[in-house]
Write a protein that holds these residues in place. Structure first.
Motif, PDB file in Angstrom:
ATOM      1  N   THR A 258      -2.572  -7.493  17.468  1.00  0.00           N
ATOM      2  CA  THR A 258      -3.304  -7.244  16.432  1.00  0.00           C
ATOM      3  C   THR A 258      -3.856  -8.308  15.972  1.00  0.00           C
ATOM      4  O   THR A 258      -4.744  -8.050  15.830  1.00  0.00           O
ATOM      5  N   LEU A 259      -3.406  -9.429  15.763  1.00  0.00           N
ATOM      6  CA  LEU A 259      -4.542 -10.460  15.376  1.00  0.00           C
ATOM      7  C   LEU A 259      -5.247 -11.183  16.396  1.00  0.00           C
ATOM      8  O   LEU A 259      -6.398 -11.165  15.854  1.00  0.00           O
ATOM      9  N   GLU A 260      -5.020 -10.594  17.646  1.00  0.00           N
ATOM     10  CA  GLU A 260      -6.211 -10.952  19.087  1.00  0.00           C
ATOM     11  C   GLU A 260      -7.006 -10.186  18.900  1.00  0.00           C
ATOM     12  O   GLU A 260      -8.653 -10.406  19.949  1.00  0.00           O
ATOM     13  N   LEU A 261      -7.336  -8.810  18.282  1.00  0.00           N
ATOM     14  CA  LEU A 261      -8.130  -7.773  17.881  1.00  0.00           C
ATOM     15  C   LEU A 261      -8.782  -8.426  16.903  1.00  0.00           C
ATOM     16  O   LEU A 261     -10.085  -7.228  16.732  1.00  0.00           O
ATOM     17  N   SER A 262      -8.355  -9.312  15.685  1.00  0.00           N
ATOM     18  CA  SER A 262      -9.130  -9.013  14.419  1.00  0.00           C
ATOM     19  C   SER A 262     -10.202  -9.868  14.574  1.00  0.00           C
ATOM     20  O   SER A 262     -10.980  -9.400  13.532  1.00  0.00           O
ATOM     21  N   ASP A 263     -10.586 -10.493  15.832  1.00  0.00           N
ATOM     22  CA  ASP A 263     -12.087 -11.268  15.389  1.00  0.00           C
ATOM     23  C   ASP A 263     -13.264 -11.009  16.427  1.00  0.00           C
ATOM     24  O   ASP A 263     -14.224 -10.881  16.665  1.00  0.00           O
ATOM     25  N   LEU A 264     -12.838  -9.276  17.248  1.00  0.00           N
ATOM     26  CA  LEU A 264     -13.332  -8.614  18.276  1.00  0.00           C
ATOM     27  C   LEU A 264     -14.150  -7.843  17.732  1.00  0.00           C
ATOM     28  O   LEU A 264     -13.846  -7.130  16.711  1.00  0.00           O
ATOM     29  N   ARG A 265     -15.386  -7.781  18.246  1.00  0.00           N
ATOM     30  CA  ARG A 265     -16.492  -7.127  17.398  1.00  0.00           C
ATOM     31  C   ARG A 265     -16.448  -5.507  17.519  1.00  0.00           C
ATOM     32  O   ARG A 265     -16.310  -5.497  16.632  1.00  0.00           O
ATOM     33  N   ASP A 266     -15.995  -5.140  18.165  1.00  0.00           N
ATOM     34  CA  ASP A 266     -15.386  -3.481  17.862  1.00  0.00           C
ATOM     35  C   ASP A 266     -14.063  -3.196  17.848  1.00  0.00           C
ATOM     36  O   ASP A 266     -13.689  -1.835  16.701  1.00  0.00           O
ATOM     37  N   TYR A 267     -13.248  -3.979  16.414  1.00  0.00           N
ATOM     38  CA  TYR A 267     -12.086  -3.971  15.641  1.00  0.00           C
ATOM     39  C   TYR A 267     -12.030  -4.463  14.765  1.00  0.00           C
ATOM     40  O   TYR A 267     -11.171  -4.178  14.396  1.00  0.00           O
ATOM     41  N   THR A 268     -12.398  -5.789  14.539  1.00  0.00           N
ATOM     42  CA  THR A 268     -12.633  -6.469  13.173  1.00  0.00           C
ATOM     43  C   THR A 268     -12.548  -5.400  11.709  1.00  0.00           C
ATOM     44  O   THR A 268     -13.804  -4.441  12.233  1.00  0.00           O
ATOM     45  N   THR A 269     -11.705  -5.994  10.840  1.00  0.00           N
ATOM     46  CA  THR A 269     -12.206  -5.012   9.647  1.00  0.00           C
ATOM     47  C   THR A 269     -12.676  -5.921   9.078  1.00  0.00           C
ATOM     48  O   THR A 269     -12.689  -5.873   7.918  1.00  0.00           O
ATOM     49  N   GLY A 270     -13.245  -6.852   9.056  1.00  0.00           N
ATOM     50  CA  GLY A 270     -13.847  -8.319   8.158  1.00  0.00           C
ATOM     51  C   GLY A 270     -12.463  -9.347   7.572  1.00  0.00           C
ATOM     52  O   GLY A 270     -13.228 -10.181   6.389  1.00  0.00           O
ATOM     53  N   GLY A 271     -10.809  -8.997   8.227  1.00  0.00           N
ATOM     54  CA  GLY A 271      -9.937  -9.967   8.289  1.00  0.00           C
ATOM     55  C   GLY A 271      -8.986  -9.202   7.088  1.00  0.00           C
ATOM     56  O   GLY A 271      -9.106  -8.437   6.430  1.00  0.00           O
ATOM     57  N   THR A 272      -8.091  -9.399   7.643  1.00  0.00           N
ATOM     58  CA  THR A 272      -6.513  -8.862   6.995  1.00  0.00           C
ATOM     59  C   THR A 272      -6.299 -10.038   5.959  1.00  0.00           C
ATOM     60  O   THR A 272      -6.094 -11.104   6.728  1.00  0.00           O
ATOM     61  N   VAL A 273      -5.427  -9.562   4.791  1.00  0.00           N
ATOM     62  CA  VAL A 273      -4.660 -10.933   4.141  1.00  0.00           C
ATOM     63  C   VAL A 273      -2.944 -10.101   4.830  1.00  0.00           C
ATOM     64  O   VAL A 273      -2.628  -9.296   4.956  1.00  0.00           O
ATOM     65  N   HIS A 274      -2.727 -11.293   5.467  1.00  0.00           N
ATOM     66  CA  HIS A 274      -0.878 -10.933   5.623  1.00  0.00           C
ATOM     67  C   HIS A 274      -0.096 -11.812   5.118  1.00  0.00           C
ATOM     68  O   HIS A 274       0.161 -12.811   4.285  1.00  0.00           O
ATOM     69  N   VAL A 275       0.378 -11.516   4.017  1.00  0.00           N
ATOM     70  CA  VAL A 275       1.429 -11.613   3.335  1.00  0.00           C
ATOM     71  C   VAL A 275       2.854 -11.447   3.960  1.00  0.00           C
ATOM     72  O   VAL A 275       3.709 -10.630   3.902  1.00  0.00           O
ATOM     73  N   ILE A 276       3.424 -12.657   3.815  1.00  0.00           N
ATOM     74  CA  ILE A 276       4.756 -13.595   4.369  1.00  0.00           C
ATOM     75  C   ILE A 276       6.244 -13.296   3.724  1.00  0.00           C
ATOM     76  O   ILE A 276       5.692 -14.004   2.928  1.00  0.00           O
ATOM     77  N   VAL A 277       7.094 -12.287   3.384  1.00  0.00           N
ATOM     78  CA  VAL A 277       8.075 -12.477   2.638  1.00  0.00           C
ATOM     79  C   VAL A 277       9.052 -13.037   3.697  1.00  0.00           C
ATOM     80  O   VAL A 277      10.115 -12.645   3.872  1.00  0.00           O
ATOM     81  N   ASN A 278       9.160 -14.061   3.127  1.00  0.00           N
ATOM     82  CA  ASN A 278       9.798 -15.508   3.825  1.00  0.00           C
ATOM     83  C   ASN A 278      11.240 -15.427   3.055  1.00  0.00           C
ATOM     84  O   ASN A 278      11.395 -16.085   2.543  1.00  0.00           O
ATOM     85  N   ASN A 279      12.487 -14.514   3.690  1.00  0.00           N
ATOM     86  CA  ASN A 279      13.658 -14.696   2.975  1.00  0.00           C
ATOM     87  C   ASN A 279      13.977 -15.718   4.236  1.00  0.00           C
ATOM     88  O   ASN A 279      15.672 -16.027   3.574  1.00  0.00           O
ATOM     89  N   GLN A 280      14.429 -16.757   4.664  1.00  0.00           N
ATOM     90  CA  GLN A 280      14.457 -17.143   5.713  1.00  0.00           C
ATOM     91  C   GLN A 280      16.001 -16.833   6.839  1.00  0.00           C
ATOM     92  O   GLN A 280      16.904 -17.617   6.545  1.00  0.00           O
ATOM     93  N   ILE A 281      16.084 -15.462   6.699  1.00  0.00           N
ATOM     94  CA  ILE A 281      17.111 -15.023   7.587  1.00  0.00           C
ATOM     95  C   ILE A 281      16.622 -13.994   8.084  1.00  0.00           C
ATOM     96  O   ILE A 281      15.413 -13.077   7.480  1.00  0.00           O
ATOM     97  N   GLY A 282      17.095 -13.645   9.252  1.00  0.00           N
ATOM     98  CA  GLY A 282      16.670 -12.431   9.809  1.00  0.00           C
ATOM     99  C   GLY A 282      17.912 -11.072  10.675  1.00  0.00           C
ATOM    100  O   GLY A 282      18.635 -11.052  11.073  1.00  0.00           O
ATOM    101  N   PHE A 283      18.336  -9.950   9.186  1.00  0.00           N
ATOM    102  CA  PHE A 283      19.032  -9.395   9.273  1.00  0.00           C
ATOM    103  C   PHE A 283      20.161 -10.464   9.362  1.00  0.00           C
ATOM    104  O   PHE A 283      20.371 -10.611   7.957  1.00  0.00           O
ATOM    105  N   THR A 284      21.192 -11.288   9.514  1.00  0.00           N
ATOM    106  CA  THR A 284      21.689 -12.071   9.887  1.00  0.00           C
ATOM    107  C   THR A 284      21.448 -13.522  10.608  1.00  0.00           C
ATOM    108  O   THR A 284      22.495 -14.069  10.766  1.00  0.00           O
ATOM    109  N   THR A 285      20.308 -13.031  11.377  1.00  0.00           N
ATOM    110  CA  THR A 285      20.228 -14.362  12.230  1.00  0.00           C
ATOM    111  C   THR A 285      19.570 -15.780  11.863  1.00  0.00           C
ATOM    112  O   THR A 285      18.841 -15.076  10.503  1.00  0.00           O
ATOM    113  N   ASP A 286      20.072 -17.018  11.956  1.00  0.00           N
ATOM    114  CA  ASP A 286      19.423 -18.155  11.077  1.00  0.00           C
ATOM    115  C   ASP A 286      18.645 -18.439  11.710  1.00  0.00           C
ATOM    116  O   ASP A 286      18.286 -17.948  13.209  1.00  0.00           O
ATOM    117  N   PRO A 287      17.191 -18.467  11.040  1.00  0.00           N
ATOM    118  CA  PRO A 287      15.628 -19.307  12.202  1.00  0.00           C
ATOM    119  C   PRO A 287      16.103 -19.859  12.750  1.00  0.00           C
ATOM    120  O   PRO A 287      15.700 -20.199  14.235  1.00  0.00           O
TER     121      PRO A 287
END
Length: 586
Positions: free
Chosen positions: A457-486
């Motif tokens: 999706t990021l690679e489509l972000s700046d293409l003429r036929d796909y761009t939306t003028g920019g997306t705001v991405h917000v990461i809720v960084n819990n510093q853990i994935g399920f039970t896996t340490d980063p």
């Protein structure tokens, strides 16, 4: 085929003054003027050359070649003047005579260099010895304040300035690595030599790394064009500015970007020595939004203690951040906001950002009590997968149309759906400048780094036929994935490193500092509206419960959850801050 030389005989055309200086004589001999009187030149045949002692032209040519090193001083072809006397030409004859007359009348009336020159000529020194070439020392500075030089020469000042520029560059590139981002300070309880954490101290961010001592902190340096503010600053002030800008509660990654204009703009925003403080009303509004987010989760934990809800506890500061982001976006021309997100925190976003009825959210915890539940629950999917559309009037008086898309447990599967819907809405509403329809994507830290659809999706972000003028991405960084340490989930220091592939700015922020979260979210929407590109906000927080509220995380992350158990909530921390500032009373 050879060169023809001519000798010139000067015959005066009138009365002339007799100059007693060899300097003037040399100059006049090359000039068509003497004392303002024109002279005539008569060509005289040159004397016959001496008998040649060379047997061939080759010998003559080889003999004519210069011996040894070439003369480094420029000498005009045909001139017999020494390089130091190159000013002795006919062009300067009048000036030379005038200076000589002044010297004769009063040696003090001419510059000391002329006095030495005429004195040497009168003494009969050899040609080329009359002028003492003196170049002003480039190793000394006289017009610079002593606080900048401290007796040092120019080379030392230049070297120290280059070192200072290198330190500034280090902060801009790697200052985020030592920023205070983790609310739990987890790196204090692990072996830092065995982990890939983004906040290991870097010696190159200290002045001592560049040879500066404590005494150098009060020295002044020229930083005009490099840092905003005064052109000349003390090293101590530059160091404090860089620490505050790059190593506080916000860590900024933007030097990997291609556009110089964008980098300069971001640098000017985060290096601003006088950021606008929040007003009392703004602080109280932030507190109100934070209280709503926390009390919502607290209520559900008591009312439905055995139900899965994937609450936002530990990351509640995201709600005031999104609130300010949407409010400021409406002021910048946004009319439609389309949101995609995973299940964690969805109910909170539905209730306090999109303004879905809280009564309806609460009712969905007990759908069996409603015989018509199938009419609005659809396939019977769980409440934290559902979405809604809502027309909302904001606090600033403007109106926004919200759409929060439904999303299955695949987490990031909704990303291309959101940007596709935004692109379609921009087309049908005539938003050719792509400033009225805004996509917002919320992500988990593990899924943003681990699922390939994010990169696609990021690679489509700046293409003429796909761009939306920019997306705001917000990461809720819990510093853990399920039970896996980063440390065992990815090779990069941050989950956001995948966004560097498309050269977008990344703002890391400590989730316990709610004002920093709000400030970064406001900066993110300003960047998106100004440059029409994606932007990433990485909120470092934690997950107060397990993967869901029924899990027991002490089995898999005992050290982490021992800290979380004793850690105050963002609302508690911010309340204490406002009390200490006098904004609130006990």
């Amino acid at each position: 085929g050879g060169y023809i030389t001519c000798a010139w005989l000067v015959i005066g055309a009138g009365s002339m003054s007799i100059t007693q200086s060899r300097a003037a004589a040399l100059a006049v001999s090359r000039s068509g003027w003497r004392g303002g009187v024109p002279v005539r030149y008569l060509a005289v045949p040159p004397p016959p050359p001496p008998p040649s002692s060379y047997s061939s032209l080759a010998e003559a040519t080889n003999e004519a070649k210069p011996k040894g090193k070439r003369n480094v001083f420029p000498v005009l072809a045909g001139s017999k003047l020494d390089p130091s006397e190159s000013f002795l030409t006919g062009t300067n004859a009048t000036v030379l005579e005038d200076m000589f007359q002044r010297y004769k009348e009063d040696p003090a009336s001419v510059h000391s260099s002329w006095t030495r020159f005429f004195t040497n000529l009168d003494a009969g020194v050899q040609p080329g010895k009359a002028v003492t070439l003196q170049r002003q020392s480039r190793n000394q500075l006289s017009a610079i304040p002593a606080t900048m030089t401290q007796g040092r020469d120019l080379f030392q000042i230049s070297e120290d300035t280059i070192k200072l520029m290198a330190m500034i560059r280090a902060y801009r590139h790697r200052g985020h690595l030592v920023a205070d981002l983790d609310p739990l300070d987890l790196n204090d309880s692990v072996d830092v030599d065995d982990v890939l954490v983004p906040y290991i101290s870097r010696k190159e961010l200290e002045p001592s790394y560049y040879g500066f001592s404590e005494a150098d902190l009060d020295r002044e340096f020229v930083v005009a064009g490099e840092l905003p503010g005064p052109a000349v600053r003390k090293l101590r002030d530059v160091y404090a500015l860089l620490r505050a800008a790059y190593c506080g509660k916000i860590g900024t990654e933007y030097r990997h970007m291609v556009s110089k204009e964008e980098k300069v703009w971001i640098g000017s925003m985060i290096e601003n020595p006088n950021p606008v403080p929040f007003s009392r009303d703004e602080k109280l509004n932030i507190l109100r939004q934070l209280a709503k987010a926390e009390l919502f989760e607290t209520f559900l934990s008591y009312k439905h203690s055995t139900a899965k809800r994937f609450g936002l506890e530990g990351g509640e500061s995201v709600i005031p951040g999104l609130h300010v982001l949407v409010e400021h976006a409406s002021e910048l021309g946004v009319e439609h906001v389309i949101i995609g997100m995973p299940h964690r925190g969805r109910l909170n976003v539905l209730g306090h950002i999109v303004r879905k009825s809280l009564a309806q959210i609460f009712h969905e915890f007990t759908p069996h009590d409603d015989p018509d539940a199938d009419s609005y629950l659809g396939s019977g999917d769980v409440k934290y997968h559902l979405g809604t559309s809502q027309h909302v009037k904001l606090e600033n008086g403007r109106e926004i149309n919200f759409s929060l898309l439904a999303n299955p447990s695949h987490l990031e599967a909704v990303d291309p759906v959101v940007v596709g819907k935004v692109r379609a809405k921009q087309f049908f509403t005539g938003d050719v400048e792509r400033r009225k329809v805004l996509p917002i994507l919320l992500h988990g830290d593990a899924s943003f780094a681990g699922q390939g659809v994010v990169a696609e999706t990021l690679e489509l972000s700046d293409l003429r036929d796909y761009t939306t003028g920019g997306t705001v991405h917000v990461i809720v960084n819990n510093q853990i994935g399920f039970t896996t340490d980063p440390r065992y989930a990815r090779s990069s220091p941050y989950p956001t490193d995948v966004a560097k592939t498309v050269g977008v700015p990344i703002f890391h922020v400590n989730g316990d500092d709610v004002e920093a979260v709000v400030r970064v979210c406001k900066l993110a929407i300003q960047y998106r509206q100004r440059f029409q590109k994606d932007v990433v906000v990485d909120v470092f927080c934690y997950r107060r419960h397990g993967h869901n509220e029924l899990d027991q995380p002490m089995f898999t992350q005992p050290l982490m959850y021992k800290k979380i158990k004793n850690h105050p909530t963002p609302l508690t921390l911010y309340s204490r801050q406002l009390i200490s500032e006098g904004v609130l009373s006990e």
